[in-house]
Design a protein around this motif. Structure first.
Motif, PDB file in Angstrom:
ATOM      1  N   ILE A 305       0.820  -1.223   0.000  1.00 49.69           N
ATOM      2  CA  ILE A 305       0.000   0.000   0.000  1.00 49.69           C
ATOM      3  C   ILE A 305       0.846   1.262   0.000  1.00 49.69           C
ATOM      4  CG2 ILE A 305      -2.039  -1.054   1.044  1.00 49.69           C
ATOM      5  CD1 ILE A 305      -1.151   0.057   3.734  1.00 49.69           C
ATOM      6  N   SER A 306       2.050   1.224   0.537  1.00 48.86           N
ATOM      7  CA  SER A 306       2.865   2.433   0.583  1.00 48.86           C
ATOM      8  C   SER A 306       3.537   2.749  -0.736  1.00 48.86           C
ATOM      9  CB  SER A 306       3.905   2.326   1.699  1.00 48.86           C
ATOM     10  OG  SER A 306       3.265   2.381   2.958  1.00 48.86           O
ATOM     11  N   ARG A 307       3.275   1.927  -1.776  1.00 48.35           N
ATOM     12  CA  ARG A 307       3.738   2.303  -3.114  1.00 48.35           C
ATOM     13  C   ARG A 307       3.034   3.562  -3.609  1.00 48.35           C
ATOM     14  NH1 ARG A 307       3.621  -2.375  -7.477  1.00 48.35           N
ATOM     15  NH2 ARG A 307       4.210  -0.631  -8.788  1.00 48.35           N
ATOM     16  N   LYS A 308       1.993   4.008  -2.886  1.00 48.93           N
ATOM     17  CA  LYS A 308       1.309   5.240  -3.280  1.00 48.93           C
ATOM     18  C   LYS A 308       2.282   6.416  -3.344  1.00 48.93           C
ATOM     19  CE  LYS A 308      -0.121   6.528   1.419  1.00 48.93           C
ATOM     20  NZ  LYS A 308      -1.258   6.723   2.327  1.00 48.93           N
ATOM     21  N   PHE A 309       3.385   6.338  -2.580  1.00 51.04           N
ATOM     22  CA  PHE A 309       4.384   7.402  -2.638  1.00 51.04           C
ATOM     23  C   PHE A 309       5.017   7.473  -4.020  1.00 51.04           C
ATOM     24  CE2 PHE A 309       4.986   9.328   1.472  1.00 51.04           C
ATOM     25  CZ  PHE A 309       4.291   8.473   2.309  1.00 51.04           C
ATOM     26  N   TYR A 310       4.948   6.369  -4.748  1.00 54.19           N
ATOM     27  CA  TYR A 310       5.511   6.377  -6.098  1.00 54.19           C
ATOM     28  C   TYR A 310       4.445   6.518  -7.174  1.00 54.19           C
ATOM     29  CZ  TYR A 310       8.039   4.864 -10.241  1.00 54.19           C
ATOM     30  OH  TYR A 310       8.591   4.803 -11.490  1.00 54.19           O
ATOM     31  N   PHE A 311       3.361   5.750  -7.072  1.00 57.64           N
ATOM     32  CA  PHE A 311       2.428   5.651  -8.173  1.00 57.64           C
ATOM     33  C   PHE A 311       1.295   6.658  -8.147  1.00 57.64           C
ATOM     34  CE2 PHE A 311       4.453   1.516  -8.529  1.00 57.64           C
ATOM     35  CZ  PHE A 311       4.656   1.467  -9.885  1.00 57.64           C
ATOM     36  N   GLU A 312       0.957   7.220  -6.987  1.00 56.20           N
ATOM     37  CA  GLU A 312      -0.139   8.173  -6.949  1.00 56.20           C
ATOM     38  C   GLU A 312       0.328   9.609  -7.093  1.00 56.20           C
ATOM     39  OE1 GLU A 312      -2.620   7.560  -3.590  1.00 56.20           O
ATOM     40  OE2 GLU A 312      -3.115   5.497  -4.115  1.00 56.20           O
ATOM     41  N   TYR A 313       1.642   9.789  -7.109  1.00 54.37           N
ATOM     42  CA  TYR A 313       2.208  11.125  -7.251  1.00 54.37           C
ATOM     43  C   TYR A 313       3.354  11.056  -8.246  1.00 54.37           C
ATOM     44  CZ  TYR A 313      -0.337  11.466  -2.887  1.00 54.37           C
ATOM     45  OH  TYR A 313      -1.312  11.406  -1.946  1.00 54.37           O
ATOM     46  N   CYS A 314       3.695  12.183  -8.830  1.00 55.15           N
ATOM     47  CA  CYS A 314       4.790  12.190  -9.792  1.00 55.15           C
ATOM     48  C   CYS A 314       5.524  13.522  -9.700  1.00 55.15           C
ATOM     49  CB  CYS A 314       4.269  11.967 -11.209  1.00 55.15           C
ATOM     50  SG  CYS A 314       3.037  13.172 -11.731  1.00 55.15           S
ATOM     51  N   GLY A 315       6.672  13.581 -10.367  1.00 55.32           N
ATOM     52  CA  GLY A 315       7.452  14.808 -10.422  1.00 55.32           C
ATOM     53  C   GLY A 315       7.893  15.292  -9.053  1.00 55.32           C
ATOM     54  N   GLU A 316       7.810  16.590  -8.839  1.00 55.85           N
ATOM     55  CA  GLU A 316       8.285  17.199  -7.598  1.00 55.85           C
ATOM     56  C   GLU A 316       7.490  16.739  -6.387  1.00 55.85           C
ATOM     57  OE1 GLU A 316       8.435  21.402  -7.933  1.00 55.85           O
ATOM     58  OE2 GLU A 316       9.826  21.412  -9.636  1.00 55.85           O
ATOM     59  N   VAL A 317       6.187  16.500  -6.561  1.00 53.38           N
ATOM     60  CA  VAL A 317       5.372  16.038  -5.443  1.00 53.38           C
ATOM     61  C   VAL A 317       5.886  14.702  -4.938  1.00 53.38           C
ATOM     62  CG1 VAL A 317       3.065  15.317  -4.733  1.00 53.38           C
ATOM     63  CG2 VAL A 317       3.344  17.277  -6.267  1.00 53.38           C
ATOM     64  N   PHE A 318       6.168  13.783  -5.874  1.00 52.89           N
ATOM     65  CA  PHE A 318       6.705  12.476  -5.496  1.00 52.89           C
ATOM     66  C   PHE A 318       8.037  12.626  -4.774  1.00 52.89           C
ATOM     67  CE2 PHE A 318       9.715   9.173  -7.211  1.00 52.89           C
ATOM     68  CZ  PHE A 318       9.486   8.270  -6.191  1.00 52.89           C
ATOM     69  N   GLN A 319       8.928  13.458  -5.290  1.00 57.31           N
ATOM     70  CA  GLN A 319      10.252  13.610  -4.679  1.00 57.31           C
ATOM     71  C   GLN A 319      10.155  14.169  -3.268  1.00 57.31           C
ATOM     72  OE1 GLN A 319      12.944  12.339  -5.720  1.00 57.31           O
ATOM     73  NE2 GLN A 319      12.202  11.716  -7.737  1.00 57.31           N
ATOM     74  N   ARG A 320       9.254  15.124  -3.042  1.00 54.01           N
ATOM     75  CA  ARG A 320       9.096  15.676  -1.700  1.00 54.01           C
ATOM     76  C   ARG A 320       8.586  14.611  -0.736  1.00 54.01           C
ATOM     77  NH1 ARG A 320       6.840  20.194  -4.394  1.00 54.01           N
ATOM     78  NH2 ARG A 320       4.743  19.569  -3.758  1.00 54.01           N
ATOM     79  N   ARG A 321       7.606  13.860  -1.153  1.00 51.43           N
ATOM     80  CA  ARG A 321       7.051  12.826  -0.274  1.00 51.43           C
ATOM     81  C   ARG A 321       8.075  11.727  -0.007  1.00 51.43           C
ATOM     82  NH1 ARG A 321       1.514  12.538   0.519  1.00 51.43           N
ATOM     83  NH2 ARG A 321       0.354  14.253  -0.389  1.00 51.43           N
TER      84      ARG A 321
END
Length: 390
Positions: A305-321
């Motif tokens: 479930i914590s793959r959401k940090f990769y697949f539900e966000y992209c670009g700068e948002v993903f990198q910040r999270r």
């Protein structure tokens, strides 16, 4: 002709064939990473196609792997998860749509998923695509294949240390950190277990599941110096098979692994697995049958479930999270939970060695019945013959 992702091809094409198999020449390795960066940044969707150099040989059928060819000849494609590549935020790209249209062409004869998980991911990614129902008529599942090296299961006696091997270049994602923590816990309670680690030690920002700050992993990596840990670095294929043969278990407490080829290789020598319940792994690893599945919380797609940090966000948002303290807390807690679960399983085997041989026999039976390269050679050869009418 064999083309596309050659690692995937190695486990999903005939090992020997009555046909002449021509392997396309891939782009030179020194250009591979710059090409990938260029493609990902400026031409999203191009990785959906094969980028192999054309062969000077004539061919009757093209078997592509994880890439969709552009050819007038008959072709089939085998894929591990996404088809076309890439998915997620790149699904609207022109090239993605162009690659997907090729699946509807008459000369696309078969679409082969490596697992039921892969087929389901294909359906999920393309759920709103109008031709999906017709395209699925071409789709079926053939699991990866390996040569079988053992003729009988192995035994374990508590008179000698239990030998456990971890294999994975993506060290943290595949479960290397978990293996080190289990080794430390086992040492502290005097458990007779030796851990063998085979890895290039890739971790941090280059691995999508990892925290980008490599310093987060320094404390765990110091455990490589433990007396019950043997670090082998990178090994050749024959040496990996030899190590698997000598080991009682293969441990792969992975956070995300589309299939897990090394586990099937372990089965080919009668080595049961301790792994997680993600992706396709539960399709061929059965708790108390040929190994053990340790539990991660999953979503409906059988992903952590914590793959959401990769697949539900992209670009700068993903990198910040991904850079956040919260994400490290999630990873750290997950590594610890998996280590505790694994330790309990190991203690059970050490205390009850009679439980081991049935697991080893189950591992070998799984390889013989579902991953046998001789059977796969026949299935694929017959498919090739049917398509080209020879």
């Amino acid at each position: 002709m064999i083309a596309g992702d050659f690692k995937i091809a190695n486990f999903n094409s005939p090992r020997t064939s009555r046909h002449t198999l021509i392997r396309a020449r891939p782009l030179r390795k020194q250009f591979e990473q710059p090409w990938k960066r260029l493609i990902n940044n400026f031409l999203p969707g191009l990785t959906a196609f094969t980028l192999d150099k054309p062969s000077e040989h004539k061919y009757d059928l093209l078997h592509a792997f994880c890439r969709i060819p552009s050819t007038r000849k008959p072709w089939i494609v085998t894929f591990e998860q996404f088809l076309p590549r890439p998915a997620g935020d790149r699904r609207d790209s022109f090239l993605f749509k162009a690659a997907r249209r090729n699946l509807t062409s008459e000369n696309c004869k078969r679409i082969i998923a490596m697992s039921d998980y892969a087929k389901q991911k294909f359906i999920e990614i393309n759920h709103d695509w109008h031709p999906l129902k017709d395209v699925l008529k071409k789709a079926f599942v053939i699991h990866p294949n390996v040569p079988i090296y053992a003729s009988k299961g192995k035994t374990y006696s508590s008179d000698h240390p239990l030998q456990i091997v971890f294999i994975g270049h993506a060290f943290a994602r595949k479960g290397g950190i978990v293996a080190l923590r289990v080794a430390d816990k086992a040492r502290k309670i005097g458990l007779p277990v030796v851990f063998h680690l085979v890895s290039k030690l890739l971790y941090g920002s280059i691995i999508y599941t990892d925290h980008p700050d490599k310093q987060r992993y320094e404390k765990d990596l110091k455990l490589l110096e433990l007396p019950n840990v043997i670090f082998h670095g990178k090994l050749t294929y024959p040496n990996v098979i030899e190590l698997l043969t000598k080991s009682h278990f293969q441990m792969m407490a992975t956070l995300d692994d589309t299939y897990g080829f090394s586990i099937v290789e372990g089965f080919s020598v009668g080595t049961p697995a301790i792994t997680t319940n993600v992706c396709a792994l539960p399709e061929f690893v059965h708790s108390e049958g040929n190994g053990y599945l340790i539990e991660l919380p999953l979503n409906e797609s059988r992903n952590w479930i914590s793959r959401k940090f990769y697949f539900e966000y992209c670009g700068e948002v993903f990198q910040r999270r991904r850079n956040s303290e919260k994400y490290w807390e999630i990873l750290d807690e997950t590594y610890e939970i998996l280590a505790d679960q694994t330790l309990e399983l190991i203690i059970e085997i050490v205390n009850h060695p009679e439980k081991y041989t049935p697991l080893s026999e189950g591992a070998l039976a799984q390889a013989l019945d579902f991953h046998n390269s001789q059977a796969a050679n026949s299935v694929l050869d017959n498919l090739y013959s049917k398509i080209v009418n020879v």
